[in-house]
Each structure stands twice: as C-alpha cells, then as structure tokens.
Motif scaffolding. Structure first.
Motif, PDB file in Angstrom:
ATOM      1  N   TYR A  63       0.888  -1.155   0.000  1.00 19.11           N
ATOM      2  CA  TYR A  63       0.000   0.000   0.000  1.00 19.11           C
ATOM      3  C   TYR A  63       0.928   1.207   0.000  1.00 19.11           C
ATOM      4  O   TYR A  63       2.038   1.136   0.533  1.00 19.11           O
ATOM      5  CB  TYR A  63      -0.851   0.058   1.267  1.00 19.11           C
ATOM      6  CG  TYR A  63      -1.556  -1.223   1.631  1.00 19.11           C
ATOM      7  CD1 TYR A  63      -2.709  -1.626   0.952  1.00 19.11           C
ATOM      8  CD2 TYR A  63      -1.094  -2.018   2.667  1.00 19.11           C
ATOM      9  CE1 TYR A  63      -3.363  -2.799   1.309  1.00 19.11           C
ATOM     10  CE2 TYR A  63      -1.742  -3.187   3.030  1.00 19.11           C
ATOM     11  CZ  TYR A  63      -2.873  -3.570   2.343  1.00 19.11           C
ATOM     12  OH  TYR A  63      -3.518  -4.725   2.696  1.00 19.11           O
ATOM     13  N   VAL A  65       0.988   5.832  -0.037  1.00 21.36           N
ATOM     14  CA  VAL A  65       0.373   7.151  -0.158  1.00 21.36           C
ATOM     15  C   VAL A  65       1.444   8.051  -0.750  1.00 21.36           C
ATOM     16  O   VAL A  65       2.583   8.077  -0.259  1.00 21.36           O
ATOM     17  CB  VAL A  65      -0.097   7.710   1.198  1.00 21.36           C
ATOM     18  CG1 VAL A  65      -0.597   9.141   1.043  1.00 21.36           C
ATOM     19  CG2 VAL A  65      -1.181   6.827   1.793  1.00 21.36           C
ATOM     20  N   VAL A  84      -2.590  10.614  -2.908  1.00 24.74           N
ATOM     21  CA  VAL A  84      -3.085   9.484  -3.690  1.00 24.74           C
ATOM     22  C   VAL A  84      -2.754   8.183  -2.966  1.00 24.74           C
ATOM     23  O   VAL A  84      -1.597   7.934  -2.606  1.00 24.74           O
ATOM     24  CB  VAL A  84      -2.463   9.478  -5.096  1.00 24.74           C
ATOM     25  CG1 VAL A  84      -2.995   8.304  -5.914  1.00 24.74           C
ATOM     26  CG2 VAL A  84      -2.727  10.801  -5.818  1.00 24.74           C
ATOM     27  N   PHE A  85      -3.777   7.367  -2.738  1.00 28.24           N
ATOM     28  CA  PHE A  85      -3.605   6.040  -2.146  1.00 28.24           C
ATOM     29  C   PHE A  85      -3.366   5.058  -3.287  1.00 28.24           C
ATOM     30  O   PHE A  85      -4.107   5.049  -4.270  1.00 28.24           O
ATOM     31  CB  PHE A  85      -4.866   5.647  -1.377  1.00 28.24           C
ATOM     32  CG  PHE A  85      -4.756   4.297  -0.712  1.00 28.24           C
ATOM     33  CD1 PHE A  85      -4.134   4.166   0.520  1.00 28.24           C
ATOM     34  CD2 PHE A  85      -5.279   3.163  -1.315  1.00 28.24           C
ATOM     35  CE1 PHE A  85      -4.024   2.927   1.140  1.00 28.24           C
ATOM     36  CE2 PHE A  85      -5.179   1.916  -0.708  1.00 28.24           C
ATOM     37  CZ  PHE A  85      -4.544   1.802   0.533  1.00 28.24           C
ATOM     38  N   LYS A 106      -6.846  -3.637   2.775  1.00 31.21           N
ATOM     39  CA  LYS A 106      -6.875  -2.316   2.129  1.00 31.21           C
ATOM     40  C   LYS A 106      -7.836  -1.347   2.800  1.00 31.21           C
ATOM     41  O   LYS A 106      -7.472  -0.212   3.123  1.00 31.21           O
ATOM     42  CB  LYS A 106      -7.225  -2.484   0.650  1.00 31.21           C
ATOM     43  CG  LYS A 106      -7.272  -1.171  -0.110  1.00 31.21           C
ATOM     44  CD  LYS A 106      -7.551  -1.407  -1.580  1.00 31.21           C
ATOM     45  CE  LYS A 106      -8.959  -1.026  -1.876  1.00 31.21           C
ATOM     46  NZ  LYS A 106      -9.295  -0.907  -3.264  1.00 31.21           N
ATOM     47  N   LYS A 110      -7.198   2.294   4.695  1.00 27.11           N
ATOM     48  CA  LYS A 110      -7.812   3.523   4.167  1.00 27.11           C
ATOM     49  C   LYS A 110      -8.684   4.227   5.208  1.00 27.11           C
ATOM     50  O   LYS A 110      -8.705   5.452   5.269  1.00 27.11           O
ATOM     51  CB  LYS A 110      -8.650   3.213   2.915  1.00 27.11           C
ATOM     52  CG  LYS A 110      -7.791   3.052   1.673  1.00 27.11           C
ATOM     53  CD  LYS A 110      -8.583   2.667   0.459  1.00 27.11           C
ATOM     54  CE  LYS A 110      -9.722   3.607   0.170  1.00 27.11           C
ATOM     55  NZ  LYS A 110     -10.526   3.199  -0.967  1.00 27.11           N
ATOM     56  N   LEU A 116      -7.312  11.298   2.087  1.00 27.82           N
ATOM     57  CA  LEU A 116      -6.913  10.798   0.770  1.00 27.82           C
ATOM     58  C   LEU A 116      -7.890  11.326  -0.276  1.00 27.82           C
ATOM     59  O   LEU A 116      -9.088  11.356  -0.047  1.00 27.82           O
ATOM     60  CB  LEU A 116      -6.932   9.268   0.761  1.00 27.82           C
ATOM     61  CG  LEU A 116      -5.993   8.594   1.757  1.00 27.82           C
ATOM     62  CD1 LEU A 116      -6.299   7.113   1.852  1.00 27.82           C
ATOM     63  CD2 LEU A 116      -4.543   8.836   1.382  1.00 27.82           C
ATOM     64  N   LYS A 118      -7.485  10.599  -3.987  1.00 31.95           N
ATOM     65  CA  LYS A 118      -7.569   9.766  -5.185  1.00 31.95           C
ATOM     66  C   LYS A 118      -7.046   8.379  -4.843  1.00 31.95           C
ATOM     67  O   LYS A 118      -6.358   8.192  -3.843  1.00 31.95           O
ATOM     68  CB  LYS A 118      -6.714  10.356  -6.319  1.00 31.95           C
ATOM     69  CG  LYS A 118      -7.119  11.740  -6.783  1.00 31.95           C
ATOM     70  CD  LYS A 118      -8.301  11.687  -7.707  1.00 31.95           C
ATOM     71  CE  LYS A 118      -8.638  13.080  -8.246  1.00 31.95           C
ATOM     72  NZ  LYS A 118      -9.692  13.028  -9.233  1.00 31.95           N
ATOM     73  N   GLU A 119      -7.337   7.421  -5.731  1.00 29.95           N
ATOM     74  CA  GLU A 119      -6.872   6.052  -5.502  1.00 29.95           C
ATOM     75  C   GLU A 119      -6.504   5.383  -6.808  1.00 29.95           C
ATOM     76  O   GLU A 119      -7.172   5.581  -7.823  1.00 29.95           O
ATOM     77  CB  GLU A 119      -7.963   5.232  -4.808  1.00 29.95           C
ATOM     78  CG  GLU A 119      -7.533   3.815  -4.510  1.00 29.95           C
ATOM     79  CD  GLU A 119      -8.590   3.006  -3.770  1.00 29.95           C
ATOM     80  OE1 GLU A 119      -8.523   1.770  -3.869  1.00 29.95           O
ATOM     81  OE2 GLU A 119      -9.457   3.582  -3.103  1.00 29.95           O
ATOM     82  N   GLN A 121      -5.488   1.448  -8.132  1.00 32.06           N
ATOM     83  CA  GLN A 121      -5.251   0.028  -7.865  1.00 32.06           C
ATOM     84  C   GLN A 121      -4.477  -0.481  -9.062  1.00 32.06           C
ATOM     85  O   GLN A 121      -4.972  -0.434 -10.186  1.00 32.06           O
ATOM     86  CB  GLN A 121      -6.554  -0.741  -7.687  1.00 32.06           C
ATOM     87  CG  GLN A 121      -6.266  -2.200  -7.376  1.00 32.06           C
ATOM     88  CD  GLN A 121      -7.449  -2.923  -6.771  1.00 32.06           C
ATOM     89  OE1 GLN A 121      -8.297  -2.336  -6.133  1.00 32.06           O
ATOM     90  NE2 GLN A 121      -7.484  -4.228  -6.977  1.00 32.06           N
TER      91      GLN A 121
END
Length: 139
Positions: A63, A65, A84-85, A106, A110, A116, A118-119, A121
């Motif tokens: 993960y 950031v 951003v995550f 996850k 979070k 945060l 945005k994300e 994957q």
C-alpha cells in the motif's frame, strides 16, 4: 490467529507527518503476515522523485500514499496537490493467499488515513507510470 487486519499506530503517525507536516513525499506500507498488522515499510523524503517511489514497488503487494504535485495546462497554470492512495498488487510471482490478505487489509488502512483524495489500484507497472498519476491528479 487474528481475525481482521490491524493497522499499526505508526502508519497513522507517519501519514500525518506526510499530510500535515509535509515531511515526506511518500510512504509505503506492508502487511506483517505473522502479526496480521499493516506497518510502515518505506519513507520517501520530501525531495524524493516519483521514479524512486516506483522503484520501491517490487514483486510484492504494497500500500502507498504519495503526495503528488502537478501543474495544470490551464492559463494561468495552477499547482495541484493530492494525496493518492496506491494499492499495488502485481500479478506475477505472488501467492494467491498473499494477494487476498492485502486485498482484505486495504479498507482497514484507508479508514485510518483521513484526507486521501484519489486512488489507484495497480497490478502492472504501466498502471503506476508517472503519466498515469499526473492524469489522475489533474482530472
């Protein structure tokens, strides 16, 4: 065996140093499978580059950031900054159990990291290229 994934207090402490104190450019977190706890993995100093960050994403899930800054193409240009995550779960060379453990943890992480915006994957290096990050932050 513990039920559910726990987030180390250090994760929140270091995240707040990044978010509020602007002490870091990025953080990566990993799952300690023995304790079923998410812990801080890497800390990127404020002058670290995006390429250095991507270099820390190896063949194991992580993960992260990232405090990403970009300048818009507007006239006049604007500075945009977003936390951003990133959930990095590479397809290759990773046991299914490990991928599932990371996926399960996850949301726990979070929930602890407030602010945060945005994300991403990502399962492939192309999904974390800087052009993709910039596009996400500016849209």
């Amino acid at each position: 065996m513990n039920v559910g994934t726990h987030v180390s207090d250090d994760c929140v402490t270091e995240f707040n140093k990044l978010k509020l104190g602007k002490q870091y450019r990025y953080l990566t977190f990993k799952l300690n499978t023995e304790t079923n706890q998410i812990v801080v993995d890497q800390i990127g100093q404020r002058d670290s580059t995006y390429a250095e960050f991507v270099g820390h994403l190896q063949n194991e899930s992580r993960y992260a950031v990232y405090d990403y800054q970009a300048v818009t193409d507007d006239v006049p240009p604007r500075q945009v900054e977003k936390l951003v995550f990133i959930f990095w779960s590479p397809d290759a060379n990773q046991p299914v159990k490990q991928k599932m453990s990371y996926a399960a943890g996850k949301e726990a992480l979070k929930k602890k990291l407030n602010g945060l915006s945005k994300e991403i994957q990502a399962n492939d290096p192309s999904e974390v290229e800087e052009a993709e990050m910039r596009k996400l932050v500016l849209n």
